[in-house]
Write an enzyme that holds these catalytic residues in place. Structure first.
Site, short mmCIF file in Angstrom:
data_model
loop_
_atom_site.label_atom_id
_atom_site.label_comp_id
_atom_site.label_asym_id
_atom_site.label_seq_id
_atom_site.Cartn_x
_atom_site.Cartn_y
_atom_site.Cartn_z
N GLY A 18 0.78 -1.24 0.00
CA GLY A 18 0.00 0.00 0.00
C GLY A 18 0.82 1.29 0.00
N ILE A 19 0.32 2.26 0.74
CA ILE A 19 0.94 3.58 0.79
C ILE A 19 2.38 3.48 1.29
CG2 ILE A 19 0.85 5.83 1.94
CD1 ILE A 19 -2.26 5.48 2.01
N CYS A 61 7.07 -7.12 12.63
CA CYS A 61 6.80 -6.31 13.83
C CYS A 61 5.32 -5.96 13.89
CB CYS A 61 7.65 -5.03 13.72
SG CYS A 61 7.26 -3.77 14.92
N TYR A 93 -8.43 0.03 9.27
CA TYR A 93 -9.64 0.86 9.14
C TYR A 93 -10.88 0.00 8.88
CZ TYR A 93 -7.16 0.76 4.60
OH TYR A 93 -6.42 0.40 3.50
N SER A 141 -5.62 10.89 8.30
CA SER A 141 -6.65 10.81 7.27
C SER A 141 -7.47 12.09 7.26
CB SER A 141 -7.59 9.64 7.55
OG SER A 141 -8.72 9.71 6.69
N TYR A 154 -11.87 4.58 14.05
CA TYR A 154 -10.74 4.94 13.18
C TYR A 154 -10.47 6.44 13.22
CZ TYR A 154 -8.21 5.67 8.76
OH TYR A 154 -7.30 6.06 7.81
N PRO A 184 -4.42 11.92 3.84
CA PRO A 184 -4.91 11.62 2.48
C PRO A 184 -6.44 11.55 2.41
CG PRO A 184 -3.53 9.81 3.36
CD PRO A 184 -3.91 10.71 4.50
N SER A 185 -6.92 11.43 1.19
CA SER A 185 -8.32 11.09 0.90
C SER A 185 -8.42 9.56 0.87
CB SER A 185 -8.69 11.70 -0.45
OG SER A 185 -10.00 11.35 -0.84
N1 NAD Z 1 -5.99 3.70 1.80
C1 NAD Z 1 -6.69 4.77 2.18
O1 NAD Z 1 -7.73 5.10 1.60
C2 NAD Z 1 -6.21 5.64 3.31
C3 NAD Z 1 -6.77 6.91 3.46
C4 NAD Z 1 -6.34 7.73 4.50
C5 NAD Z 1 -5.37 7.26 5.37
N2 NAD Z 1 -4.85 6.03 5.20
C6 NAD Z 1 -3.85 5.58 6.16
O2 NAD Z 1 -2.67 5.24 5.47
C7 NAD Z 1 -2.01 4.19 6.14
C8 NAD Z 1 -1.70 3.07 5.15
O3 NAD Z 1 -2.93 2.62 4.59
P1 NAD Z 1 -2.98 1.58 3.38
O4 NAD Z 1 -4.29 1.79 2.73
O5 NAD Z 1 -1.74 1.65 2.58
O6 NAD Z 1 -3.05 0.20 4.17
P2 NAD Z 1 -2.84 -1.29 3.63
O7 NAD Z 1 -3.82 -2.11 4.39
O8 NAD Z 1 -2.83 -1.34 2.15
O9 NAD Z 1 -1.36 -1.60 4.16
C9 NAD Z 1 -1.11 -1.48 5.53
C10 NAD Z 1 0.15 -2.24 5.90
O10 NAD Z 1 0.24 -2.13 7.32
C11 NAD Z 1 0.52 -3.42 7.85
N3 NAD Z 1 0.01 -3.52 9.21
C12 NAD Z 1 -1.28 -3.61 9.61
N4 NAD Z 1 -1.33 -3.75 10.95
C13 NAD Z 1 -0.05 -3.73 11.40
C14 NAD Z 1 0.54 -3.85 12.68
N5 NAD Z 1 -0.19 -4.03 13.79
N6 NAD Z 1 1.88 -3.80 12.78
C15 NAD Z 1 2.65 -3.63 11.66
N7 NAD Z 1 2.15 -3.55 10.42
C16 NAD Z 1 0.80 -3.60 10.30
C17 NAD Z 1 -0.15 -4.40 6.90
O11 NAD Z 1 0.44 -5.70 7.00
C18 NAD Z 1 0.08 -3.73 5.55
O12 NAD Z 1 1.30 -4.14 4.96
C19 NAD Z 1 -2.92 3.78 7.30
O13 NAD Z 1 -2.49 4.41 8.48
C20 NAD Z 1 -4.27 4.33 6.89
O14 NAD Z 1 -5.10 4.61 8.00
C21 NAD Z 1 -5.24 5.20 4.20
#
Ligand code: NAD
Length: 245
Positions: A18-19, A61, A93, A141, A154, A184-185
């Site tokens: 992801g991000i 971790c 989330y 977020s 969340y 982000p959005s």
């Molecule tokens: N995707 C969205 O729309 C969005 C929007 C706003 C904010 N965010 C924030 O961006 C961040 C990344 O989101 P994403 O969409 O890339 O998520 P994702 O689910 O695609 O990836 C998240 C990563 O975090 C890891 N992870 C989850 N729990 C964990 C833990 N307890 N310890 C260590 N690693 C852990 C997962 O294994 C995964 O590799 C998050 O904090 C999310 O709240 C996401």
């Protein structure tokens, strides 16, 4: 890409996908060595960092565990010597109406999204303060600003991070450490695969396309660079102009 992060070591939580993965790739291209802290295997991200011409260490971790985060810090230091930048990006989330959120689920979201920030800063801040240079960044977020049904736990956890960022910034600014957040959005990522709301959200944004992880890399690179040395305690909204405050 610039070499804005040459010689720096950056710890990124949740960078196996992801991000976080996009952030790792970008900061590697900027010259940083990357420590990936994730529950999942980081092999894909390690390969991307190496393709970008840098080095990576993957550490299994759970960021909600104080013991795991202490072990992460030990491994990061023994591998790369020092840590300059901490990016707390891992987060969960679950979409659950408030009436169906159990206290267990509430605690899980708080623990992974917010308590984790305590553990990470507890481990990594002292050396940043001592070396007189450091960057802490939290991925939050834009729903903190607008609120969103189904995400009350969340949004509360992200609001906690924003308040923490403002307060910690005031404590460590004199020692060369900045503390900021990026909001982000809705972003295409592993975690949002299959989400139905992308088209609705695009209409709320001024820029009418779905946000990609790479839309967050420039802001992250900037806020964790020397160029942003006078910016701290801020939440930068990078959401295509949905929240315009
Ligand atoms: N995707 C969205 O729309 C969005 C929007 C706003 C904010 N965010 C924030 O961006 C961040 C990344 O989101 P994403 O969409 O890339 O998520 P994702 O689910 O695609 O990836 C998240 C990563 O975090 C890891 N992870 C989850 N729990 C964990 C833990 N307890 N310890 C260590 N690693 C852990 C997962 O294994 C995964 O590799 C998050 O904090 C999310 O709240 C996401």
């Amino acid at each position: 890409m610039s070499r804005s992060h040459a010689g720096r070591t950056v710890v990124i939580s949740g960078a196996a996908a992801g991000i976080g993965q996009a952030l790792a790739q970008r900061l590697a291209a900027d010259g940083a060595q990357i420590v990936i802290a994730d529950l999942s295997d980081a092999a894909d991200t390690i390969a991307l960092v190496e393709q970008a011409g840098s080095k990576a260490l993957g550490v299994r971790c759970d960021v909600s565990s104080a013991e795991d985060v202490a072990d992460l810090a030990r491994q990061a230091r023994s591998h790369f010597g020092r840590v300059d930048v901490l990016i707390h990006n891992a987060g969960i989330y679950p979409l659950t109406p408030f009436s169906e959120i159990t206290f267990e689920e509430w605690r899980k979201v708080m623990s992974v999204n917010l308590d984790s920030m305590f553990h990470l800063c507890h481990e990594f801040l002292p050396e940043m303060r001592e070396q007189g240079w450091g960057r802490v960044l939290a991925m939050v977020s834009n729903v903190f600003h607008a609120g969103r049904g189904g995400f009350s736990h969340y949004v509360a956890s992200k609001g906690g991070l924003i308040g923490f960022v403002r307060s910690l910034a005031a404590e460590v600014g004199a020692e060369g450490v900045t503390v900021n957040a990026i909001a982000p959005s809705l972003v295409h990522s592993k975690g949002t695969t299959g989400f139905e709301y992308f088209e609705d959200i695009e209409q709320l944004q001024a820029i009418k396309r779905a946000q990609q992880p790479t839309d967050l890399t420039g802001a992250t690179s900037f806020l964790t660079s020397d160029d942003a040395s006078f910016i701290t305690g801020q939440t930068l909204v990078v959401d295509g102009g949905w929240v315009r405050a």
